[in-house]
Each structure stands twice: as structure tokens, then as C-alpha cells.
Design a protein around this motif. Structure first.
Motif, PDB file in Angstrom:
ATOM      1  N   ILE A  49      -5.833  29.619  24.823  1.00  0.00           N
ATOM      2  CA  ILE A  49      -6.138  29.412  23.642  1.00  0.00           C
ATOM      3  C   ILE A  49      -7.678  28.868  23.351  1.00  0.00           C
ATOM      4  O   ILE A  49      -8.307  28.413  24.065  1.00  0.00           O
ATOM      5  CB  ILE A  49      -5.039  28.186  23.312  1.00  0.00           C
ATOM      6  CG1 ILE A  49      -4.712  27.849  22.066  1.00  0.00           C
ATOM      7  CG2 ILE A  49      -5.599  26.954  24.092  1.00  0.00           C
ATOM      8  CD1 ILE A  49      -3.661  28.926  21.405  1.00  0.00           C
ATOM      9  N   GLY A  50      -7.737  28.631  21.974  1.00  0.00           N
ATOM     10  CA  GLY A  50      -9.073  27.929  21.583  1.00  0.00           C
ATOM     11  C   GLY A  50      -9.765  28.875  20.559  1.00  0.00           C
ATOM     12  O   GLY A  50     -10.577  28.199  19.643  1.00  0.00           O
TER      13      GLY A  50
ATOM     14  N   THR B 217       8.758  33.504  30.995  1.00  0.00           N
ATOM     15  CA  THR B 217       8.942  33.115  29.717  1.00  0.00           C
ATOM     16  C   THR B 217       7.596  32.858  28.966  1.00  0.00           C
ATOM     17  O   THR B 217       6.659  32.470  29.146  1.00  0.00           O
ATOM     18  CB  THR B 217       9.510  31.556  29.540  1.00  0.00           C
ATOM     19  OG1 THR B 217      10.716  31.510  30.009  1.00  0.00           O
ATOM     20  CG2 THR B 217       9.650  31.200  27.844  1.00  0.00           C
ATOM     21  N   ASP B 218       7.695  33.982  27.751  1.00  0.00           N
ATOM     22  CA  ASP B 218       6.239  34.126  27.101  1.00  0.00           C
ATOM     23  C   ASP B 218       6.410  33.924  25.635  1.00  0.00           C
ATOM     24  O   ASP B 218       7.188  34.397  25.024  1.00  0.00           O
ATOM     25  CB  ASP B 218       6.078  35.826  27.321  1.00  0.00           C
ATOM     26  CG  ASP B 218       4.615  36.089  26.428  1.00  0.00           C
ATOM     27  OD1 ASP B 218       4.119  35.250  26.136  1.00  0.00           O
ATOM     28  OD2 ASP B 218       4.228  37.385  26.469  1.00  0.00           O
ATOM     29  N   VAL B 219       5.842  32.635  25.375  1.00  0.00           N
ATOM     30  CA  VAL B 219       5.903  32.268  24.089  1.00  0.00           C
ATOM     31  C   VAL B 219       4.738  32.013  23.339  1.00  0.00           C
ATOM     32  O   VAL B 219       4.369  31.535  22.149  1.00  0.00           O
ATOM     33  CB  VAL B 219       6.506  30.704  24.095  1.00  0.00           C
ATOM     34  CG1 VAL B 219       7.801  30.601  24.248  1.00  0.00           C
ATOM     35  CG2 VAL B 219       5.592  29.735  24.896  1.00  0.00           C
ATOM     36  N   SER B 220       3.667  32.995  23.713  1.00  0.00           N
ATOM     37  CA  SER B 220       2.372  33.250  23.166  1.00  0.00           C
ATOM     38  C   SER B 220       2.605  33.987  21.855  1.00  0.00           C
ATOM     39  O   SER B 220       3.509  34.511  21.280  1.00  0.00           O
ATOM     40  CB  SER B 220       1.633  34.096  23.921  1.00  0.00           C
ATOM     41  OG  SER B 220       1.857  35.531  24.106  1.00  0.00           O
ATOM     42  N   CYS B 221       1.804  33.782  20.636  1.00  0.00           N
ATOM     43  CA  CYS B 221       1.843  34.296  19.358  1.00  0.00           C
ATOM     44  C   CYS B 221       0.516  34.385  18.587  1.00  0.00           C
ATOM     45  O   CYS B 221      -0.323  33.519  18.870  1.00  0.00           O
ATOM     46  CB  CYS B 221       2.624  33.066  18.677  1.00  0.00           C
ATOM     47  SG  CYS B 221       3.105  33.645  16.871  1.00  0.00           S
ATOM     48  N   SER B 222       0.396  35.585  18.067  1.00  0.00           N
ATOM     49  CA  SER B 222      -0.914  35.800  17.353  1.00  0.00           C
ATOM     50  C   SER B 222      -1.059  34.610  16.507  1.00  0.00           C
ATOM     51  O   SER B 222      -0.200  34.191  15.658  1.00  0.00           O
ATOM     52  CB  SER B 222      -0.687  37.172  16.718  1.00  0.00           C
ATOM     53  OG  SER B 222      -0.518  38.038  17.969  1.00  0.00           O
ATOM     54  N   GLY B 223      -2.450  34.316  16.118  1.00  0.00           N
ATOM     55  CA  GLY B 223      -2.820  33.376  15.161  1.00  0.00           C
ATOM     56  C   GLY B 223      -2.745  31.901  15.579  1.00  0.00           C
ATOM     57  O   GLY B 223      -3.058  30.845  14.943  1.00  0.00           O
ATOM     58  N   ALA B 224      -2.083  31.818  16.897  1.00  0.00           N
ATOM     59  CA  ALA B 224      -1.800  30.303  17.359  1.00  0.00           C
ATOM     60  C   ALA B 224      -3.320  29.550  17.753  1.00  0.00           C
ATOM     61  O   ALA B 224      -4.179  30.120  18.030  1.00  0.00           O
ATOM     62  CB  ALA B 224      -1.124  30.385  18.627  1.00  0.00           C
TER      63      ALA B 224
ATOM     64  N   LEU C 251       1.513  30.715  27.950  1.00  0.00           N
ATOM     65  CA  LEU C 251       1.262  30.275  26.417  1.00  0.00           C
ATOM     66  C   LEU C 251       0.049  30.839  25.869  1.00  0.00           C
ATOM     67  O   LEU C 251      -1.199  31.019  26.681  1.00  0.00           O
ATOM     68  CB  LEU C 251       1.050  28.686  26.511  1.00  0.00           C
ATOM     69  CG  LEU C 251       2.050  27.621  27.259  1.00  0.00           C
ATOM     70  CD1 LEU C 251       1.433  26.507  27.680  1.00  0.00           C
ATOM     71  CD2 LEU C 251       3.313  27.626  26.568  1.00  0.00           C
ATOM     72  N   GLY C 252      -0.233  30.799  24.524  1.00  0.00           N
ATOM     73  CA  GLY C 252      -1.558  31.202  23.897  1.00  0.00           C
ATOM     74  C   GLY C 252      -1.564  32.191  22.770  1.00  0.00           C
ATOM     75  O   GLY C 252      -0.319  31.994  22.038  1.00  0.00           O
ATOM     76  N   ASP C 253      -2.627  32.568  22.469  1.00  0.00           N
ATOM     77  CA  ASP C 253      -2.940  33.164  21.088  1.00  0.00           C
ATOM     78  C   ASP C 253      -2.647  34.608  21.028  1.00  0.00           C
ATOM     79  O   ASP C 253      -2.026  35.184  22.026  1.00  0.00           O
ATOM     80  CB  ASP C 253      -4.327  32.612  20.317  1.00  0.00           C
ATOM     81  CG  ASP C 253      -5.285  33.140  21.358  1.00  0.00           C
ATOM     82  OD1 ASP C 253      -5.407  33.949  22.152  1.00  0.00           O
ATOM     83  OD2 ASP C 253      -6.368  32.465  21.325  1.00  0.00           O
ATOM     84  N   SER C 254      -3.301  35.449  20.181  1.00  0.00           N
ATOM     85  CA  SER C 254      -3.170  36.870  20.028  1.00  0.00           C
ATOM     86  C   SER C 254      -3.944  37.665  21.372  1.00  0.00           C
ATOM     87  O   SER C 254      -3.352  38.741  21.808  1.00  0.00           O
ATOM     88  CB  SER C 254      -3.596  37.467  18.807  1.00  0.00           C
ATOM     89  OG  SER C 254      -5.090  37.122  18.638  1.00  0.00           O
TER      90      SER C 254
END
Length: 287
Positions: free
Chosen positions: A117-118, A76-83, A35-38
């Protein structure tokens, strides 16, 4: 970290880069969810996953490299830029699609979760990298960006980060509820600026703002670390200190500077080398 506005989208079709494992796969972990951001997703690092295209999620980011190092059975990778933390439980609108709530990827049998994240909460990262370079010319050797973010004696960037901890604590609590068997790791952010010196052609900040930038990033990592400690069931993975000597100004950078480099890295985001370095730090912690 910040939401990326891309005028031209390049579809990558190259195969994922090979990763050499530092330890033999042991199948200690079978079901890994990232999980995470860019800074997790890896915008513009080849090859990019096509769904959803707007997440700019690389097949060579640190979760993908870690999965190979660990020899997990499912990944499973659901990270996404801007999250940001809100996108853990709500769908995130991205270019040409939508990324489902990231925590929906968790299952009762998930046994490893990484969370990066953060940085996007309260748009701290986006505001800093979007504002500071524009202020350098006004005071090249001073600290115009720090002054800009200081209102009535309060550093507004630091004040926003202070609220980020509670957001991450709430996310961690929900992760444990959905994946009670999982080992959960909160991943810190690697170093962007050097501890001393400047490189304005790469990081176009005023000289006096380099120290402030480090201070902001240290506070962000402290928020992540403190959230993990408050949660009590999550381990914090420090990537800031291990990335010493690999800042954007260095000869062996993990982080790109101001220029977006197609097929390498988005501006102010990790290179493949940075993802490899973070994967190595995490795998060493796990073994």
C-alpha cells in the motif's frame, strides 16, 4: 495502484494459473491475509475474482501464488485496485459494489500478513501516469512532467510521498493490534522504468522524466521501508532492486506499459510474470 475506470468489464471464467512451488509446503504459516492496492490485486490478470468485481483482484496475483508456495491452510485476499491507506479501516466504493475495510479480514490467529500500500495516497501514482504522457509532446527530450509537479521550487509529488510513511505506520500499528501473532511484511513496488534508456512507445514519458519517475518510485519505496523500520515489528520486502531488468521497457517485463491489455494486465500494472517474480522474492525471504 490508481483507481481504474473501466468502460467494459470482462467476466473471466478461466481456472487460476498453476504455480510451481520453489520449496515444499511446510505449513509454517497457517492463516495468511493479503492486504493492498492494485499492485497486489492484479487487475486484468486471469482469472479475476467476481466479488467485488470492481476490485479487479486476480486469482493469480502474488498473494495467491505465495499461498501455494507456502502451503498455507487458509488464505484470505482482500486487496483492491485503487485502495489507499484509508481503505484499510474504511469501506472502499468500487464499480458494482463495495470492498469492506481490509483490516476486517484479520483475526487473532492470523499468522502471516502482507501489505502492499501507499502508491495511491494523495493520488501520487494516478497523477503521475495521468499527467506525464500528456506532456511529452511539448518537450520530448526534456523533463516537462518534473517541471509540472515542481511548484515554487517544491516537488509536490515528493512532498506528498513524505506524508505516506506516517499513514503506513498507522496501518501497521492497527495490524499488530488485530493480529498480534502475525509475521507482517510490507511489500515494496517493482521497477516501472529502466535505469537508463527510454521506450516512448511503451512508457510515453519525456526522455528527461524517466530519471524523475525512478526517483519518485524510489521515494515511495523508501517511505514503505522507513514505515516498516519505524514500526519495528514489520519486515520490508524490496522488489524494486530484484526487478532490475524487468522494467516495462525490457524484453522480459514484469510491468505493463501504457496500453491496457485485456486478459493480461491493466496499463502501468503488473503482468502475471511480475506477480510470479514478487511471490518468488517474498518466499525466498521467508525461507
Amino acid at each position: 495502484m490508481r483507481r481504474l475506470v473501466i468502460v467494459a468489464v470482462v467476466a473471466f471464467t478461466m481456472l487460476a494459473s498453476a504455480v510451481t512451488a520453489s520449496a515444499s509446503p511446510s505449513h509454517r504459516f497457517r492463516h495468511y491475509v493479503a492486504l493492498g492496492d492494485s499492485y497486489t490485486a492484479g487487475p486484468l490478470i486471469p482469472s479475476q475474482r467476481l466479488y467485488p468485481l470492481g476490485c479487479f483482484r486476480s486469482t493469480s496475483n502474488y498473494p495467491a501464488q505465495l499461498a501455494i508456495r507456502l502451503g498455507v491452510w487458509s488464505f484470505t485476499d482482500v486487496s483492491c485496485s485503487g485502495a489507499d491507506t484509508g481503505d484499510m479501516t474504511a469501506a472502499q466504493d468500487v464499480t458494482l459494489g463495495q470492498n469492506p475495510p481490509q483490516l476486517d479480514a484479520l483475526r487473532p490467529n492470523t499468522d502471516l500478513v502482507t501489505l502492499g500500500i501507499g502508491g495511491n495516497d494523495y493520488d501520487v501514482f494516478g497523477n503521475v501516469v495521468g499527467t506525464c504522457p500528456t506532456l511529452r509532446e511539448s518537450d520530448p527530450v526534456g523533463n516537462p512532467c518534473q517541471r509540472h509537479f515542481t511548484v515554487d521550487g517544491i516537488d509536490t509529488a515528493m512532498a506528498a510521498i513524505a506524508h505516506t510513511k506516517d499513514n503506513i505506520v498507522a496501518v501497521l500499528s492497527e495490524i499488530h493490534a488485530r493480529a498480534p501473532r502475525a509475521k507482517v511484511l510490507a511489500i515494496g513496488y517493482p521497477r516501472i522504468a529502466p535505469p537508463t534508456g527510454t521506450c516512448p512507445d511503451i512508457l510515453p514519458f519525456a526522455d528527461g522524466d524517466y530519471g524523475w519517475l525512478n526517483h519518485v518510485e524510489e521515494a515511495l519505496n523508501a517511505a514503505v521501508s522507513s514505515a516498516a523500520a519505524t514500526d519495528g515489528k514489520t519486515a520490508y520486502i524490496d522488489t524494486y532492486h530484484p526487478s532490475l531488468g524487468h522494467d516495462a521497457c525490457s524484453a522480459a517485463p514484469w510491468i505493463n506499459g501504457q496500453e491496457t491489455k485485456t486478459l493480461e494486465a491493466a496499463a502501468y500494472h503488473p503482468y502475471y510474470a511480475g506477480m510470479r517474480g514478487v511471490a518468488r522474492v517474498i518466499s525466498r525471504f521467508l525461507y
